[in-house]
Design a protein around this motif. Structure first.
Motif, PDB file in Angstrom:
ATOM      1  N   MET A 159     -50.173  94.162  56.641  1.00  0.00           N
ATOM      2  CA  MET A 159     -49.087  93.494  55.909  1.00  0.00           C
ATOM      3  C   MET A 159     -49.092  91.985  56.150  1.00  0.00           C
ATOM      4  O   MET A 159     -48.619  91.217  55.312  1.00  0.00           O
ATOM      5  CB  MET A 159     -47.737  94.069  56.324  1.00  0.00           C
ATOM      6  CG  MET A 159     -47.489  95.501  55.917  1.00  0.00           C
ATOM      7  SD  MET A 159     -45.748  95.972  56.152  1.00  0.00           S
ATOM      8  CE  MET A 159     -45.529  95.692  57.906  1.00  0.00           C
ATOM      9  N   PHE A 160     -49.612  91.538  57.300  1.00  0.00           N
ATOM     10  CA  PHE A 160     -49.549  90.129  57.671  1.00  0.00           C
ATOM     11  C   PHE A 160     -50.885  89.421  57.499  1.00  0.00           C
ATOM     12  O   PHE A 160     -51.005  88.249  57.853  1.00  0.00           O
ATOM     13  CB  PHE A 160     -49.095  90.009  59.134  1.00  0.00           C
ATOM     14  CG  PHE A 160     -47.817  90.737  59.424  1.00  0.00           C
ATOM     15  CD1 PHE A 160     -46.597  90.187  59.080  1.00  0.00           C
ATOM     16  CD2 PHE A 160     -47.835  91.991  60.013  1.00  0.00           C
ATOM     17  CE1 PHE A 160     -45.420  90.860  59.338  1.00  0.00           C
ATOM     18  CE2 PHE A 160     -46.668  92.675  60.283  1.00  0.00           C
ATOM     19  CZ  PHE A 160     -45.456  92.113  59.943  1.00  0.00           C
ATOM     20  N   LEU A 161     -51.891  90.119  56.984  1.00  0.00           N
ATOM     21  CA  LEU A 161     -53.212  89.530  56.794  1.00  0.00           C
ATOM     22  C   LEU A 161     -53.479  89.304  55.314  1.00  0.00           C
ATOM     23  O   LEU A 161     -52.864  89.929  54.451  1.00  0.00           O
ATOM     24  CB  LEU A 161     -54.294  90.432  57.394  1.00  0.00           C
ATOM     25  CG  LEU A 161     -54.140  90.790  58.877  1.00  0.00           C
ATOM     26  CD1 LEU A 161     -55.312  91.636  59.337  1.00  0.00           C
ATOM     27  CD2 LEU A 161     -54.005  89.545  59.732  1.00  0.00           C
ATOM     28  N   ASP A 162     -54.408  88.419  55.049  1.00  0.00           N
ATOM     29  CA  ASP A 162     -54.765  88.074  53.669  1.00  0.00           C
ATOM     30  C   ASP A 162     -55.962  88.921  53.253  1.00  0.00           C
ATOM     31  O   ASP A 162     -57.108  88.481  53.307  1.00  0.00           O
ATOM     32  CB  ASP A 162     -55.088  86.581  53.572  1.00  0.00           C
ATOM     33  CG  ASP A 162     -55.055  86.082  52.137  1.00  0.00           C
ATOM     34  OD1 ASP A 162     -54.940  86.930  51.231  1.00  0.00           O
ATOM     35  OD2 ASP A 162     -55.146  84.863  51.921  1.00  0.00           O
ATOM     36  N   LEU A 163     -55.688  90.158  52.845  1.00  0.00           N
ATOM     37  CA  LEU A 163     -56.764  91.065  52.447  1.00  0.00           C
ATOM     38  C   LEU A 163     -57.110  90.951  50.972  1.00  0.00           C
ATOM     39  O   LEU A 163     -58.106  91.547  50.533  1.00  0.00           O
ATOM     40  CB  LEU A 163     -56.369  92.516  52.748  1.00  0.00           C
ATOM     41  CG  LEU A 163     -56.051  92.861  54.206  1.00  0.00           C
ATOM     42  CD1 LEU A 163     -55.752  94.348  54.329  1.00  0.00           C
ATOM     43  CD2 LEU A 163     -57.189  92.466  55.125  1.00  0.00           C
ATOM     44  N   GLY A 164     -56.333  90.234  50.205  1.00  0.00           N
ATOM     45  CA  GLY A 164     -56.553  90.182  48.770  1.00  0.00           C
ATOM     46  C   GLY A 164     -57.199  88.902  48.284  1.00  0.00           C
ATOM     47  O   GLY A 164     -57.061  88.558  47.109  1.00  0.00           O
TER      48      GLY A 164
END
Length: 649
Positions: A159-164
């Protein structure tokens, strides 16, 4: 724009300082190696790395969780035929959903995973995925599995990482509007902590497993691998010393793989091939769900960060006729000025408070994952494989084989003052699902919740459950049989005080594990004989897991005590309480299991196509509730004699 202007001013100042003559009286500027260690760690965490490996991991993680969602499809079918559910310690306050709400959660989780796989509204999809999956997971402890815990932790961190940032709908849409405004496109680089945290998450099970394997049974007795493989004929199970090879090989692998896979050179020669071999062997030897597939998926995180992009460029180059955007750019903080403008504005204009906040949260992350698995050494007595205290989320994976049984003794008084003693086998309770039956006997917390549920049922049937005792006999990892529960302890006294961190039942209603050198005491052996006699008398289908020759005969006093008992009249009690039964058919689930060297097709087995009953309770007003939902909300829903109900106090 402000970040870009700030970066340009810093670059201009840097070029001006480089051409000017240094003042001999001025204070020298610290080189990177002279900077304090916390600042160097912060700089390293915010170095830019290519996001394609994170994007590829996001896609395959979503596919794995879609497989798990399909496996959860019959969850509420099982709950509807169950008397109660068993939430985890500390989560009893989370209300059990109705089947309609539960099916909505399953559908919402499925939709969030589709959005996450496509990279559409990635942050929102990650949050919905975590909330729905965690809610489904904590409803009942019968669905406990260590890789579900790992999935909960991974989805929470995501939720707190930039996976997109790579290969996603979000990036495509944002770049479309940026291009229309003639603005710089969104960078495919992210701060290193995004990749590093996900790498650490996938290494934690190995490190935690190595710490958990530091025990006498695993390293010195090669147990439980000896128990596993002695019933499996053929190669390699019949090779002398193979169980010890599995024990020590598993311990050494878990202990060193975390160091090897983070080493830039060793990861390709030892780390990645070792992880692949280890998880493939796990998949073939043990049935542990999607865990091996998930760990194989995590290897994407340890290759070069731009490997998926370079592979995509290689595939697309013949069609496009030019090199794609996957060319490697400098990754060190000193070379940020040579990267593209979006990268500079992303990583050089990070404020100090943000760096300190991220670094502090990562420190908290490490403290939790180091301290929580070690709590059983600090807060609890004895082996968690025996008492289950401190076992949850401590990565004690495949470390115990606990065979045995438990028989319950209920001392009941009706409204006319007449008393009776009932006995029954909870693993033969028709009001529990198959998964619940496997957990209720040897999990003390689950047995306490089961006792509380039956106390409410007795109360609804105008019967007062004065005492509920447990007679047990278990073998742990091939040790001599001994009782787990103290037979004179009333489980109802501990049903509500076993939830907090550090709460223990040792020597209150649980026996400690006997010393292997001295063996069980005569009292423990005699208690096992009593349990064995109760099991043969009252169990519907006796399963003699412990050889009768190893137990003494019961005494005359114990024999008279058994004659005063009677079998629990489940059907009669349910009829008094107002529960009704709805017949139905379970969806066929076809499985093949490898047993005795042969593959047996079980599609005609009774476990795949069977009749079940749905327990429903009709309360005042004609409203009908499933039994598990009604008993979970016992304080709130109308029930018999609420003024006398001790659960409403």
């Amino acid at each position: 724009r402000e970040g870009a202007m700030f970066a340009r001013r810093r670059l201009a100042q840097h070029s001006t300082d480089a051409t000017s003559v240094p003042d001999p009286d001025s204070t020298p500027v610290a080189t990177p190696k002279e900077r304090p260690l916390p600042l160097r760690i912060s700089d390293w965490l915010f170095e830019p790395v290519h996001s394609s490996s994170l994007g590829a991991f996001r896609i395959i993680l979503a596919l794995n969780m879609l497989m798990q969602n399909v496996m959860f499809d019959d969850m509420f079918v099982n709950h509807q035929r169950s008397l109660t559910v068993f939430p985890y310690p500390g989560f009893g306050w989370v209300t059990a959903p109705t089947p309609t709400t539960g099916q909505f959660l399953l559908n919402a989780n499925f939709g969030a995973l589709i959005f996450l796989m496509l990279g559409c509204c990635t942050r929102v999809a990650s949050a919905i995925n975590f909330l729905t999956f965690f809610w489904l997971f904590q409803i009942c402890e019968s669905y406990h599995n260590n890789h579900y815990i790992l999935l909960c932790q991974v989805t929470f961190v995501s939720m707190f990482l930039d996976l997109g940032r790579w290969f996603s709908v979000d990036t495509a849409v944002r770049n479309y509007f940026l291009k229309k405004r003639s603005s710089p496109l969104l960078s495919v680089y992210v701060p290193r902590y995004n990749l590093f945290l996900m790498q650490v998450m996938m290494v934690i099970p190995y490190v935690g497993g190595a710490i958990a394997k530091i025990n006498w049974d695993w390293l010195c007795r090669c147990q439980p691998p000896i128990e596993w493989f002695k019933r499996r004929p053929g190669f390699p199970y019949n090779v002398p010393g193979y169980p010890c090879f599995v024990s020590w090989g598993g311990f050494v692998f878990d202990a060193v793989i975390g160091l090897i896979i983070f080493h830039k050179k060793w990861r390709y020669y030892l780390g990645i091939p070792g992880v692949a071999f280890f998880n493939i062997m796990n998949k073939f030897m043990f049935n542990i769900g999607i865990f091996p597939i998930l760990m194989l998926t995590s290897l994407l995180l340890f290759f070069d960060p731009d490997l998926p992009q370079n592979a995509l460029d290689l595939l697309m180059k013949p069609a496009l006729g030019h090199q794609g955007p996957g060319q490697a750019l400098p990754l060190s903080a000193s070379d940020i000025s040579e990267t593209s403008e979006p990268t500079r504005q992303t990583f050089t204009a990070v404020h100090g408070w943000k760096r300190r906040t991220v670094t502090g949260l990562i420190c908290v992350f490490f403290i939790y994952h180091v301290g929580w698995p070690l709590r059983h050494w600090l807060l609890y007595e004895g082996s968690p494989s025996w008492s289950e205290e401190g076992h949850f989320a401590s990565w004690h994976m495949m470390l115990r084989t606990k065979a045995g049984y438990v028989m319950l003794e209920a001392r009941v008084k009706n409204d006319r003052g007449q008393r009776a003693i009932y006995a029954w086998d909870p693993e033969q309770d028709p009001l529990l699902s198959g998964k619940q039956k496997r957990k209720v006997a040897n999990r003390p917390h689950v047995l306490l919740l089961y006792a509380k549920a039956w106390a409410r049922v007795f109360n609804e049937a105008n019967l007062e459950l004065e005492e509920l005792r447990a007679h047990s006999c278990f073998q742990l990892n091939g040790r001599p049989a001994q009782p787990l529960y103290i037979p004179t302890a009333n489980l109802l006294q501990y049903a509500s005080g076993y939830e907090g961190l550090g709460a223990t039942g040792m020597r209150k209603f649980l026996y400690p594990l006997d010393d292997l050198s001295t063996g069980p005491s005569p009292e423990h052996v005699q208690e096992c004989a009593t349990t064995h006699a109760m099991f043969r008398k009252f169990s519907l289908t006796p399963r003699l897991r412990i050889p009768q020759a190893a137990l003494p005969p019961v005494t005359q006093e114990q024999h008279d005590f058994l004659n005063r008992m009677q079998a629990l009249p489940v059907q009669d009690i349910m009829n008094v309480t107002g529960f009704t039964f709805q017949p139905g058919i379970v969806k066929p689930r076809f499985h093949s299991h490898k047993r005795e060297g042969k593959r047996h097709d079980q599609k005609h087995n009774q476990h795949t196509l069977k009749a079940y009953v749905a327990l429903m309770k009709t309360v005042e007003g004609g409203e009908r509730y499933p039994a598990y939902f009604w008993l979970s909300h016992y304080r709130d829903l109308p029930h018999r004699n609420p003024g006398k109900c001790k659960f409403c106090e």
